[in-house]
Design an enzyme around this catalytic site. Structure first.
Site, PDB file in Angstrom:
ATOM      1  N   ASP A 200       0.867  -1.162   0.080  1.00  0.00           N
ATOM      2  CA  ASP A 200      -0.097   0.102  -0.018  1.00  0.00           C
ATOM      3  C   ASP A 200       0.987   1.306  -0.114  1.00  0.00           C
ATOM      4  O   ASP A 200       1.851   1.235   0.696  1.00  0.00           O
ATOM      5  CB  ASP A 200      -0.761  -0.015   1.336  1.00  0.00           C
ATOM      6  N   GLU A 242       1.191  -0.438  -5.087  1.00  0.00           N
ATOM      7  CA  GLU A 242       0.456   0.632  -5.434  1.00  0.00           C
ATOM      8  C   GLU A 242       1.264   2.001  -5.226  1.00  0.00           C
ATOM      9  O   GLU A 242       1.743   2.465  -4.407  1.00  0.00           O
ATOM     10  CB  GLU A 242      -0.607   0.785  -4.359  1.00  0.00           C
ATOM     11  N   HIS A 311     -10.800  -1.406  -5.138  1.00  0.00           N
ATOM     12  CA  HIS A 311     -11.487  -0.993  -4.120  1.00  0.00           C
ATOM     13  C   HIS A 311     -11.651   0.278  -3.641  1.00  0.00           C
ATOM     14  O   HIS A 311     -12.372   0.930  -2.940  1.00  0.00           O
ATOM     15  CB  HIS A 311     -10.999  -1.930  -2.777  1.00  0.00           C
TER      16      HIS A 311
HETATM   17  C1  GLC Z   1      -4.297   3.066  -0.318  1.00  0.00           C
HETATM   18  C2  GLC Z   1      -5.710   1.956  -0.187  1.00  0.00           C
HETATM   19  C3  GLC Z   1      -6.813   3.075   0.129  1.00  0.00           C
HETATM   20  C4  GLC Z   1      -6.436   3.313   1.469  1.00  0.00           C
HETATM   21  C5  GLC Z   1      -5.207   4.195   1.565  1.00  0.00           C
HETATM   22  C6  GLC Z   1      -4.616   4.330   2.921  1.00  0.00           C
HETATM   23  O1  GLC Z   1      -4.717   3.921  -1.364  1.00  0.00           O
HETATM   24  O2  GLC Z   1      -5.849   1.681  -1.600  1.00  0.00           O
HETATM   25  O3  GLC Z   1      -7.913   2.198   0.424  1.00  0.00           O
HETATM   26  O4  GLC Z   1      -7.387   4.007   2.183  1.00  0.00           O
HETATM   27  O5  GLC Z   1      -4.167   3.384   0.911  1.00  0.00           O
HETATM   28  O6  GLC Z   1      -4.057   3.062   3.513  1.00  0.00           O
END
Ligand code: GLC
Ligand code: CA
Length: 548
Positions: A200, A242, A311
């Protein structure tokens, strides 16, 4: 053929709490998921990505972790999790979990201790400032829901940094203890048997934040360190990250020392996601063609992960204002469908007006383009969303298994469910559910099964190259091809509503008995490839040749 499993994977993303509830408390759980593994195996999924599974106050759907070494007791026990890994493994399915280590929950014992005293051993695990940082109103990830990136903590009498919500204090990556702890977390789950991590918020993990300096340096070396550690512990473990940054910067995330990738294995293709959505909105493949041309070459072993839905909201922030306006006009015209001024909080079926032809087109496109496809649960049956729910929760409703109460998700009273099941006209569980589609060869679910199986017979997609075939073609038609050691496939996607034909006889020399392996409907045999018809919103996957 590639021995890198992730290049051939079909990844299915799900959140345990909305998938299947085994004990009737209204919350999906691990035993519930175990009971559905046969379903996933039949669908052709080879890897499950679980959204956060850890204990959490759950103020950001689990992305606010309170204990990295356990599973949320609402989902089951560590024993249940080990059983899940075993049962998935028996079916040839790998499991990767979300690794959320940019921040913790403010309820995490580390933060509770850190704020309580300057002498806490965890004090320096977080990022503090004695004075109000002048840039505290910059860099918010959730504009509108989040006012600032630094908040004052009355107990510590200091400001702390949080790239995301206020209840998600950032860990201090400059602290060697934090760096070691993250490795320990990875090692723990690898030892249990996970196949890797969906990492993440990677750009923010490696950010060396200094108050008052909004453009913090990034420590890419840490990604190299982490990768090395991972590979020692489990040689085929993968990092799927990500990193929603400019494509040119992504090369650094993959790393390419010594002629092969040495950091992240797989990165989500956010740019292609936005370009696919734009192309679908405009019924014109130009943005995809640009996307294929403009993205940087990856180091060997580096792989894209493609997706249409995840998501979160569909992030359109990398499009121009004009492009974004076109997408909003077509797919998210009401303000209620939009989020943070940059995205769309809908599932794909409602975005495409529940038009079966356009849904197949969209997913055929995603799965045939470069990289490893990632599919969000429920998309395979064309689930809808619930705009009455807040923010991103709109697309986080329970999986619709059958026409039974609560869509077969749970036997709890409806008002006790973790989130309401969709009951709208058109998308409600009575119409849209797995049971109804399972035995119907004409259903969307059956189509997904067929499409995924066909993809598995075409290893050049994922392992090989993906290129736009630049021939004179009708404007709405995208022609691309995949070439790898196993052979070559040709793909035609007609994004527009009108039938078109194209002359691809220039490729005839490479074709050995070309045939349609998947198409929206039956077409005459491709023959000399000189007169290929594609119906409005149709697609054809044509095998040119197979070498092995
Ligand atoms: C990423 C996740 C998201 C989350 C954020 C904070 O962007 O995809 O769902 O809210 O990180 O952890
Ligand atoms: Ca339960």
């Amino acid at each position: 053929m590639s021995d890198r499993w992730y290049q051939q994977a079909v990844v299915y993303c799900l959140d345990i709490d909305t998938f299947a509830d085994s004990n009737g408390d209204g919350i999906g759980d691990i035993p519930g998921l175990i009971g559905r593994l046969d379903y996933l195996a039949r669908l052709g999924v080879t890897c499950i990505w679980l959204n956060p599974i850890h204990p959490s106050p759950d103020r950001d759907d689990g992305y606010d972790v309170a204990d990295f070494y356990n599973v949320d007791p609402r989902f089951g026990t560590l024993g249940d999790f080990a059983e899940l890994l075993h049962q998935a493994g028996n079916r040839g399915i790998k499991v990767i979990i979300d690794l959320v280590v940019n921040h913790t929950s403010d309820k995490h014992p580390w933060f509770v201790s850190a704020r309580s005293s300057p002498d806490s051993p965890y004090r320096d695990w977080y990022v503090w400032s004695e004075t109000a940082p002048p840039d505290r109103n910059q860099g918010m990830v959730f504009p509108g829901e989040q006012a600032e990136t630094w908040s004052y903590d009355r107990t510590a009498k200091l400001w702390y940094y949080h790239r995301f919500y206020k209840f998600q204090p950032d860990l201090n990556i400059k602290n060697p203890e934090v760096r070691e702890e993250i490795k320990k977390i990875c090692a723990f789950w690898l030892q249990l048997g996970v196949a890797g991590f969906r990492m993440d918020a990677v750009p923010f993990i490696i950010e060396e934040t200094v108050p008052g300096k909004p453009d913090a340096a990034k420590d890419f070396g840490y990604l190299t360190e982490l990768r090395q550690h991972l590979q020692w512990r489990k040689s085929d473990a993968v990092l799927l990250a990500e990193a929603n940054v400019e494509p040119a910067q992504l090369v650094t995330y993959f790393g390419d020392e010594g002629g092969s990738g040495n950091r992240i294995h797989m990165l989500f293709d956010f740019m292609l996601n936005a370009k696919m959505v734009l192309a679908l909105a405009r019924e014109d493949p130009e943005p995809i063609i640009d996307g294929l041309r403009d993205t940087p070459a990856l180091p060997p072993g580096g792989q894209w992960a493609t997706f249409l839905r995840n998501h979160d909201e569909i992030d359109l922030s990398r499009l121009t204002a004009e492009q974004r306006a076109d997408v909003f006009a077509k797919f998210g015209p009401d303000e209620d469908m939009q989020l943070y001024g940059r995205g769309i909080r809908r599932r794909l079926a409602p975005m495409l007006g529940n038009d079966r032809r356009r849904l197949e087109l969209a997913y055929s496109l995603q799965f045939s383009l470069r990289g490893t496809p990632v599919l969000r649960y429920g998309e395979e049956i064309g689930m809808g969303d619930d705009l009455a729910l807040e923010g991103r929760d709109a697309i986080r409703t329970p999986m619709q298994w059958s026409g039974l109460a609560n869509g077969g998700f749970s036997t709890a009273p409806a008002d006790q469910l973790v989130r309401p099941v969709v009951t709208d006209d058109g998308y409600g569980y009575e119409q849209i559910n797995v049971t109804r589609q399972r035995h119907d060869p004409a259903s969307l679910l059956s189509w997904f099964e067929r499409m995924i199986r066909t993809l598995r017979e075409a290893p050049e997609v994922g392992v090989g190259s993906c290129t736009h075939v630049d021939v004179p073609a009708p404007r709405s038609l995208l022609v691309h091809r995949a070439d790898g050691p196993a052979g070559s496939m040709l793909f035609l996607h007609n994004l527009g509503p009108d039938d078109v034909t194209v002359d691809l006889s220039s490729l005839e020399g490479e074709a050995e008995l070309p045939n349609d392996v998947l198409a929206d409907s039956e077409y005459p045999e491709p023959g000399k490839l000189d007169d290929l018809k594609v119906s409005g919103h149709g697609y054809r996957w044509i095998r040119l040749h197979r070498t092995v």
